[in-house]
Structure formats: structure tokens, C-alpha cells
Design a protein around this motif. Sequence first.
Motif, PDB file in Angstrom:
ATOM      1  N   LEU A   1     -50.173 -63.983 -12.824  1.00  8.93           N
ATOM      2  CA  LEU A   1     -49.461 -64.624 -11.517  1.00  8.93           C
ATOM      3  C   LEU A   1     -50.190 -65.605 -10.820  1.00  8.93           C
ATOM      4  N   ALA A   2     -51.488 -65.179 -10.395  1.00  2.00           N
ATOM      5  CA  ALA A   2     -52.067 -66.012  -9.387  1.00  2.00           C
ATOM      6  C   ALA A   2     -52.809 -67.155 -10.217  1.00  2.00           C
ATOM      7  N   ALA A   3     -52.756 -67.554 -11.470  1.00  6.19           N
ATOM      8  CA  ALA A   3     -53.396 -68.456 -12.321  1.00  6.19           C
ATOM      9  C   ALA A   3     -54.776 -68.662 -11.705  1.00  6.19           C
ATOM     10  N   ALA A   4     -55.589 -67.097 -11.598  1.00  6.00           N
ATOM     11  CA  ALA A   4     -56.881 -67.076 -11.274  1.00  6.00           C
ATOM     12  C   ALA A   4     -57.648 -66.665 -12.656  1.00  6.00           C
ATOM     13  N   PRO A   5     -58.818 -66.846 -12.714  1.00  8.55           N
ATOM     14  CA  PRO A   5     -59.766 -66.445 -13.710  1.00  8.55           C
ATOM     15  C   PRO A   5     -60.380 -65.054 -13.578  1.00  8.55           C
ATOM     16  N   TYR A   6     -60.496 -64.365 -14.669  1.00  6.97           N
ATOM     17  CA  TYR A   6     -61.489 -63.072 -14.432  1.00  6.97           C
ATOM     18  C   TYR A   6     -63.002 -63.643 -14.514  1.00  6.97           C
ATOM     19  N   PRO A   7     -63.340 -63.107 -13.730  1.00  2.00           N
ATOM     20  CA  PRO A   7     -64.967 -63.737 -13.466  1.00  2.00           C
ATOM     21  C   PRO A   7     -65.956 -62.849 -14.605  1.00  2.00           C
ATOM     22  N   LYS A   8     -66.777 -63.664 -15.102  1.00  3.96           N
ATOM     23  CA  LYS A   8     -67.917 -63.254 -15.924  1.00  3.96           C
ATOM     24  C   LYS A   8     -69.052 -62.585 -15.216  1.00  3.96           C
ATOM     25  N   GLN A   9     -69.232 -63.272 -14.092  1.00  7.82           N
ATOM     26  CA  GLN A   9     -70.421 -63.020 -13.103  1.00  7.82           C
ATOM     27  C   GLN A   9     -69.886 -62.964 -11.736  1.00  7.82           C
ATOM     28  N   TYR A  10     -70.243 -62.075 -10.945  1.00 10.61           N
ATOM     29  CA  TYR A  10     -69.461 -61.807  -9.294  1.00 10.61           C
ATOM     30  C   TYR A  10     -70.701 -61.299  -8.497  1.00 10.61           C
ATOM     31  N   ARG A  11     -71.055 -62.178  -7.575  1.00  7.97           N
ATOM     32  CA  ARG A  11     -72.279 -61.657  -6.756  1.00  7.97           C
ATOM     33  C   ARG A  11     -73.485 -61.415  -7.337  1.00  7.97           C
ATOM     34  N   GLY A  12     -73.902 -62.053  -8.515  1.00  8.13           N
ATOM     35  CA  GLY A  12     -75.200 -62.089  -9.278  1.00  8.13           C
ATOM     36  C   GLY A  12     -74.903 -60.859 -10.313  1.00  8.13           C
ATOM     37  N   ASN A  13     -73.918 -60.224 -10.207  1.00 10.29           N
ATOM     38  CA  ASN A  13     -73.707 -59.167 -11.527  1.00 10.29           C
ATOM     39  C   ASN A  13     -73.009 -59.678 -12.651  1.00 10.29           C
ATOM     40  N   THR A  14     -73.244 -59.202 -13.868  1.00 17.63           N
ATOM     41  CA  THR A  14     -72.401 -59.420 -14.714  1.00 17.63           C
ATOM     42  C   THR A  14     -71.391 -58.409 -14.923  1.00 17.63           C
ATOM     43  N   ILE A  15     -70.067 -59.083 -15.146  1.00 13.55           N
ATOM     44  CA  ILE A  15     -68.772 -58.114 -15.023  1.00 13.55           C
ATOM     45  C   ILE A  15     -68.565 -57.707 -16.461  1.00 13.55           C
ATOM     46  N   THR A  16     -68.094 -56.273 -16.482  1.00 16.03           N
ATOM     47  CA  THR A  16     -67.708 -55.648 -17.761  1.00 16.03           C
ATOM     48  C   THR A  16     -66.330 -56.503 -18.017  1.00 16.03           C
ATOM     49  N   PRO A  17     -66.084 -57.001 -19.293  1.00 21.38           N
ATOM     50  CA  PRO A  17     -64.767 -57.717 -19.771  1.00 21.38           C
ATOM     51  C   PRO A  17     -63.629 -56.720 -19.452  1.00 21.38           C
TER      52      PRO A  17
END
Length: 522
Positions: free
Chosen positions: A408-424
Motif C-alpha cells: 500500500l505504501a509502495a515501500a521496500p522491505y529492507p535487507k539491512q536496517y541499522r547495520g543489522n541483516t533483516i530476516t526475509p
Amino acid sequence: MMLGVISMGFVQAVKRPNVIIILADDMGYSDIGCFGGDARTPNLDALAAGGLKMTQFYNASRCCPSRASLLTGLYPHQAGVGDMVNTRVQPAYQGYLNQNSVTIAEAMKRSGYNTYMAGKWHVGQAPEHWPVKRGFDRYFGLIDGANSYFGNIPYRPNQTLTIALDDKPYDPGPGYYSTDAYTDYAIKFIDEGQPSGKPFFLYLAYQAPHWPLQALPEDIQKYKGKFMAGWDELRMQRFKRMKASGILPANAVLSPRDSSLRDWNTLNTDEKVRWDDQMAVYAAMIDRMDQNIGRLRKKLRELKQDKNTVIMFLSDNGASHEKINPTGFTPQMFANSQKMASEPGSFTAYGIPGANVSNTPFRMFKHWEYEGGTSTPFIAYGPGIVKPGIKSDRPAHLIDLMPTCLGLAAAPYPKQYRGNTITPAEGVSLLPVFRGNLWKGHPALFFEHEGSRAVRQGDWKLVSEFPANKWQLYNIRSDRAEIHDLGAKNPAKVKELVGLYENWTKHAGVIDFDKLEKKRSD
């Protein structure tokens, strides 16, 4: 940025919509009007009539695992809340959201949304884990799992509870009622953010109707005497309404009354009146929640945001069978539990008798992985985005809310956030369902909470409860009440689903419950 919306032949360009998720607490599958219930819920009924109802939507069967899953788009164990908010050394059970997950608020904030939360948090009690540390610009509500609706009143020995405004404890004054207060702040946050011109994401997590049963007198009065027909008759009335409205198919079967309950006609008058009183207060709590949803919608209309807002509503688990007992609660709270629920100062719960009605037509309750523990009504509404009048019986899950919101927000799901690898993320966007289009859904859905387990694959569901750990197989299309175990007749299907479950436990970090330290939480 413009978002293209395609829905069954019509195309409409709109601004990125505001997104609101409204979560009820411990509310049963059949408690709201449009799903068969007795409480007056005209605002939720209107959202359902003008939008989408999903009749096979699943949560994670308990308060904080469900909240962790909703916020992150992961299974609870992957987010660090595999059990409750107890601190454990195992990462999947650390008791608060981990840094390898990202919340909907964090992801949407990066894409230009204002992010607000009001209500119950319950996925991290230490201040460094509060909502404002996990992507929310503003927050007001209860950090913990339960509390009085009229103030901050600990109910267990040596307990500290926190109501917070942003990152500071908040002391509610006279006239406080949590359902009203959460809505007050949600509206305040939206109002104050309007000059920015940004769209907003609001997570409104009501405490209602979690125990203690506490409501306002004017709401209780509407329901006094409405439940004197008794639990058997009320379950049957709900069941008939659910079939008539299409929530349940014509071949649906009502599960038997819970085996722990007596025949209603064997109760004496005092026992019947006490139960009617509990149910009246419970219905009043849902009624007040619906009134506040109406207040929120009125504010959206005043701000001319009603045509550009998607609202989703659901519950965090099935109805709660829990009781107030003398061992887990303070002597004063146990004494208060002996009062009538409508009395000032009471602290009661409706236990199995009420939960069995709330979960019509299912058996079992919050905590278990049967349909009575994991099934929630789901409503989505959004002019131009959610096609009116849709009813879907496709299995969906809390994990699907993250990709839906980001879509809805046309926003990506991040692979990295604040230096951490994000679980898919694990979910599948519900936007095709919103639009009335084909939806690929899930190859399978998985559940585990405190040793109880389940797999849902197509029409099949494999489920077991702890500590018996005996797998049972049900065909949900023909037997959603889970009455007829077909495991002995279908050993190959049992073996197949057990294999899927075992592979998932490795993927999600599930640990056998009897290998975890046992701790109590709400």
C-alpha cells in the motif's frame, strides 16, 4: 508518489493511502456483529459491508507472539518472541523483538510515513524496546500484557506495570478508561501530524476485551439480561447467524459444548445471573471499542482522509478461557474477582463458559493451535483500494500484514536496517484479495506455542496439543470445528505434514517446549 490501484476492471490513481491496523485483545471469532456476535458493532459492521471479510484468517494463538508476528511479518520465533516476554538465553525466545527483524513502522517511516501507535505493546518491557525505539514517532498505551481499564493497578505480587506516553511513564488521572484514552491519543497524533502532509501508519492495539472484565455503566446497561438464555442456546443462535451470513458454509457443524461445562438448566438462579452479568460486561467492552472506532472514522472524515485510508481489523488470538485464581494474583485482586463483574472495583474473567460462546463454532481457546485458539475475524476497508462486498475463505495469517502494508505504501522491505541483516519476510501481500483478484496464498502455514503445534496446508490441518503431542488430522473444508480426526485413515498425509512441520521448526528456530525453562506470563 502515486499508487496505481487495479481492482476487477477498474483503475484508479490515488495518493499513497494512510494505513490503520486495529487489533482487539483476546476477542473470540464470533464476538462482533458481522461475524455472528451479540455485541453492537455498527462501525465494524459498516467496514465489513463496504469492504472485505476474510473468514479463515489466522493469528499466533497468544498475545505477544501474535503482536511480534503482526509487527514484523515473521513467525514469532524469528522475531525473538517464540513464547512470551520472559527473558531467555535462546535467541528465538529472548522475549522482545530482535534486531534482525524490522517493524512495519520502521519500514514505512523510511518511506515517508508518519508512524503512530496507541494501545497495548507487549513485545518488549524494557525502555530500550518500547515502540518509540522500534519506528513509531508517537506512542501512548500499555507496555505490558494486561492492566485495569481504569488506571495503572498491578494485579500480581511484586508487579510493576507501565502506561507510557512516548518514552516516559504516564500516570492516568481520574476519568481514565483505556479504550477511550487510546483513541484520544490516536486522534491527537493524527491531528498533529496533518501539517506535515505525509501519509500515516497507525497501529491501534486495544486492550479490550482482555480480562479484567471492566466496562462503563452506560454500556453495561444495554446488555443486562441478554444472556439468560444460556450458553447452549446462545452458541446455537450465533451458529445460525454465521451460516445465514456466509461466515460459515452450509455444511458447517457446531462443536459440542466444552466438556467441563454443565448443562445450563442445572445452574441455579444466582449462577445464571452472575454469568449473564459477566457476558454483559464483556459485550459492553466490545461495544465501547466499536464506538471508539466510530470516533476515529469521524475524525478521518473531518480531515477529509476517509477516502484515502485503509483500515484493517482483527484479534490477536481466540477467546480466553483463563480465570482469576488465588495463586497467581494478589489477595486483593482475587477478592475483587469474587464480585459481580459490573460492580465498581471488580476484577473478573468469564473463563471457559464465556470463551466457549465467543469462539462459536470452534472448540478450545487462546493458547492452543486448534481453530478456537488461532482463528480471528478479519476486516479490510478502503475506498478505491478494497473492493466492496468481498468475502474470502482463503487461509491467511498475521505474517501477511507486513507485505500488505508495504504494498500500500509502495515501500521496500529492507535487507539491512541499522547495520543489522533483516530476516526475509514470510508473508504474502493481501492486495490481490483486496482487489478481488486471484491470490497465490501460502503453500502451508505453521504454528507453535508452548509445545502445541499445527500445520495448515490447503484443506488439511495437522494439530497437536502439549504435553500429549499426538498428531490429529482434520479436513477444514468439511470439518472446521475439528471434530473428526482423519489421521488413521490418511497416514501418508500425516507423514507429509509432519515432515513440513519439522523442516519449518529448523527454519524458524523452534525449540521443543519441554527443553525451555518454564515461566509464567499473561
